[in-house]
Design an enzyme around this catalytic site. Sequence first.
Site, PDB file in Angstrom:
ATOM      1  N   HIS A 172      -6.791  -5.710  -1.067  1.00  0.00           N
ATOM      2  CA  HIS A 172      -5.711  -4.748  -0.872  1.00  0.00           C
ATOM      3  C   HIS A 172      -4.738  -5.237   0.195  1.00  0.00           C
ATOM      4  O   HIS A 172      -5.059  -5.217   1.372  1.00  0.00           O
ATOM      5  CB  HIS A 172      -6.279  -3.386  -0.500  1.00  0.00           C
ATOM      6  CG  HIS A 172      -5.242  -2.308  -0.444  1.00  0.00           C
ATOM      7  ND1 HIS A 172      -4.441  -2.007  -1.523  1.00  0.00           N
ATOM      8  CD2 HIS A 172      -4.840  -1.487   0.553  1.00  0.00           C
ATOM      9  CE1 HIS A 172      -3.609  -1.032  -1.188  1.00  0.00           C
ATOM     10  NE2 HIS A 172      -3.833  -0.710   0.062  1.00  0.00           N
ATOM     11  N   ASP A 226      -8.035  -5.970  -5.946  1.00  0.00           N
ATOM     12  CA  ASP A 226      -7.795  -4.874  -4.994  1.00  0.00           C
ATOM     13  C   ASP A 226      -8.852  -3.790  -5.188  1.00  0.00           C
ATOM     14  O   ASP A 226      -8.991  -3.258  -6.292  1.00  0.00           O
ATOM     15  CB  ASP A 226      -6.391  -4.308  -5.250  1.00  0.00           C
ATOM     16  CG  ASP A 226      -5.941  -3.320  -4.184  1.00  0.00           C
ATOM     17  OD1 ASP A 226      -6.777  -2.546  -3.691  1.00  0.00           O
ATOM     18  OD2 ASP A 226      -4.735  -3.316  -3.862  1.00  0.00           O
ATOM     19  N   SER A 271       0.850  -1.186   0.000  1.00  0.00           N
ATOM     20  CA  SER A 271       0.000   0.000   0.000  1.00  0.00           C
ATOM     21  C   SER A 271       0.891   1.244   0.000  1.00  0.00           C
ATOM     22  O   SER A 271       1.768   1.347  -0.850  1.00  0.00           O
ATOM     23  CB  SER A 271      -0.934  -0.030   1.212  1.00  0.00           C
ATOM     24  OG  SER A 271      -1.909   0.956   1.088  1.00  0.00           O
TER      25      SER A 271
END
Length: 589
Positions: free
Chosen positions: A502, A456, A203
């Site tokens: 994610h 994601d 991320s």
Amino acid sequence: MRLQKSAFAAFAAAARATSLTDVCTVSNVKSALPSNSTILGINVLPSLSTANTVYNYSGGSGMMGATSTASSETYNFCNVTITYTHPGKGDTVVVNYAFPEPSDYKKRFYVAGGGGYSLSTDATGGLEYGAVGGATSAGYDALDGVSYDEVVLYGNGSINWDATYMFGYQALGEMTKLGKYVTKGFYGQSSSSKLYTYFEGCSDGGREGMSQIQRYGDEYDGAITGAPAFRYGQQQVNHVFSSAVEKTLDYYPPPCALDKIINATIAACDPLDGRTDGVISRSDLCMLHFNLSSIIGEKYHCAAVSSTSLGFGFNKRAGEGSSTSYQPTQSGTVSAQDVAVAQVIYDGLHNSKGERAYLSWQIGAELSDAETEWNNNTKKWELDIPSTGGEFVTKFVELVNLDNLSNLNGVTYDTLVEWMNTAMVRYMDSLQTTLPDLTPFQQSGGKLLHYHGESDPSVPTASSIHFWQSVRSIMYPSLSDKQSLHKLEDWYQLYLIPGAAHCGTNPLQPGPFPEDNMQTMINWVENGVKPSRLNSTVTAGKYEGETQMLCQWPSRPLWKNNSTFDCVYDRASYESWSYEFPAFKLPVY
Ligand SMILES: *[C@@H]1O[C@H](CO)[C@@H](O)[C@H](O)[C@H]1NC(C)=O
Ligand SMILES: *[C@@H]1O[C@H](CO)[C@@H](O)[C@H](O)[C@H]1NC(C)=O
Ligand SMILES: *[C@@H]1O[C@H](CO)[C@@H](O)[C@H](O)[C@H]1NC(C)=O
Ligand SMILES: *[C@@H]1O[C@H](CO)[C@@H](O)[C@H](O)[C@H]1NC(C)=O
Ligand SMILES: *[C@@H]1O[C@H](CO)[C@@H](O)[C@H](O)[C@H]1NC(C)=O
Ligand SMILES: *[C@@H]1O[C@H](CO)[C@@H](O)[C@H](O)[C@H]1NC(C)=O
Ligand SMILES: *[C@@H]1O[C@H](CO)[C@@H](O)[C@H](O)[C@H]1NC(C)=O
Ligand SMILES: *[C@@H]1O[C@H](CO)[C@@H](O)[C@H](O)[C@H]1NC(C)=O
Ligand SMILES: *[C@@H]1O[C@H](CO)[C@@H](O)[C@H](O)[C@H]1NC(C)=O
Ligand SMILES: *[C@@H]1O[C@H](CO)[C@@H](O)[C@H](O)[C@H]1NC(C)=O
Ligand SMILES: *[C@@H]1O[C@H](CO)[C@@H](O)[C@H](O)[C@H]1NC(C)=O
């Protein structure tokens, strides 16, 4: 060779003979510090150094946003803090390092990424690899949990550029340079000997890793970057896109209808990859062959819920601002309007001329940013602007010190494109983090393992592919496709994780997830074992425990039967992942 070996043996013997208490002293740390001008731009303030032994520590993994591989191991280490200043500036930056016990030390240095607007605050992530780890205050008390978005503005219209560059890349780069220098002195290792240096993050941690190999390429031997939140201007504004679609279509779908669309898409597209296992391993085939309109008329039902949302990322403040929301029972059938919202979102942002501005989440990914809010008074679903995008627009684009956009009145798709363009230009050399020339990293032998969940819902999977393609075309402009691919995979490999969300597994798709990336990377860097597939394990569902050796991009999985898949290449699929962004005049890497 002979000399090196005996030098290493002597060192190893010395290391065995030395205990943690011998080395974990302020005077040993001070003797290891660089004098001023040794590392250009860093003046250490030796008197502020601290060193304390920590025994039987069982800590976090350091890297934020990871499915943590909770280990029962405990470690002894030396907890060191060092303070430095930028010459002439009068600022102070505190860096925290965790030095493993000398007998555990394996000549490694490990940097963990953070998440959201936070750098990692944990220096202990390297201990399990016999590595020294570090974390930095970045000059704005990040070690005490202050996140960058809290300090990005001094006041309305006034950007804190020091914090911006420090968060963008500089703080981690300096922490690594200083940390590597001190590490060698701390253990009495010769300054010219190898200290294997790794980065691991997902991320924003993935973006941070990309920032390091773009800016400090020759400092790192291996970087593992997951779902990088880079192309920052586009990425952050894109979090407002789903709300803008609802506002533009003037339709606010019940969350249950969107959930049904996702479930039905998963059911329809799961078999396209050759195995019915609840996972869309080929979202490209889904995009090419499945029409969302076929879901219109399907029934949905969701029970009433009172839920507490932690909000975006791993941001401290999002945690504090967690809100309890109520949703009534939802029963109905998927309408053409529900499908229209989903379709426009999956198509991605275009300006009013129809020119593409950005890419989107893969079909079948959750539509998290599109979630509407129930109004108990009007008994209607209403706009709910995600604070990820909302705060970025207020603070970083409009430069007003507000935590969220209050509405989208007058906001069109063209407005979003302008916001993206403003942010891209303003933060081009700090946060955008898409410099595609990685030559210094590549030439010094660096290895990059880049991965991204194929479903994601936060950072679009195609965002990673676009960067990979940019690196390939910028670094190998005159080679054929085949030749450039061959060159690239020697040091940069990209893997899509089927069905994954994610930086983690996806509750809606029980697919595989890689859990030993560091092992793979260490083997690549230190033993020259170049991977060709990525080891991953299915963590839920019927195939729980199954090992899947994932296909390296651009090859794609295709199941032959219920236990074996091939890695295949087909042009139509590849092209479905390729984008140009004519809505911007500048190139978008
Ligand atoms: C290095 O510079 C800092 C200020 O920038 C100063 O406080 C410190 O004493 C200097 N160290 C040495 C050894 O001169
Ligand atoms: C650490 O744990 C070991 C084994 O449980 C124990 O013998 C030792 O006393 C502990 N050390 C400290 C400093 O607590
Ligand atoms: C390491 O030292 C710093 C500064 O004294 C302290 O804030 C931190 O909690 C310590 N970390 C551990 C794991 O003990
Ligand atoms: C979607 O599927 C999940 C299980 O995978 C289930 O928990 C959820 O209720 C479903 N939602 C709808 C709207 O059908
Ligand atoms: C999907 O189906 C609808 C209704 O049949 C049709 O109007 C639309 O063009 C189709 N979309 C695509 C991308 O084929
Ligand atoms: C909304 O109304 C329902 C009943 O209609 C009630 O149970 C619920 O507590 C209310 N929620 C909020 C957040 O006011
Ligand atoms: C952001 O603002 C919008 C509009 O006022 C609101 O619906 C939403 O709940 C806010 N989000 C957060 C996380 O505060
Ligand atoms: C900053 O701007 C916002 C929006 O215009 C305003 O609400 C706020 O009061 C301003 N803050 C200061 C300190 O002027
Ligand atoms: C794959 O990863 C798992 C989990 O870390 C590990 O147990 C296994 O040995 C690895 N397999 C291969 C082939 O590397
Ligand atoms: C699946 O296909 C592979 C390769 O063709 C073959 O080796 C394997 O035996 C097959 N497995 C089953 C269960 O049919
Ligand atoms: C594969 O699994 C499905 C169920 O998921 C089953 O229907 C099918 O018969 C299996 N195929 C083979 C060749 O075993």
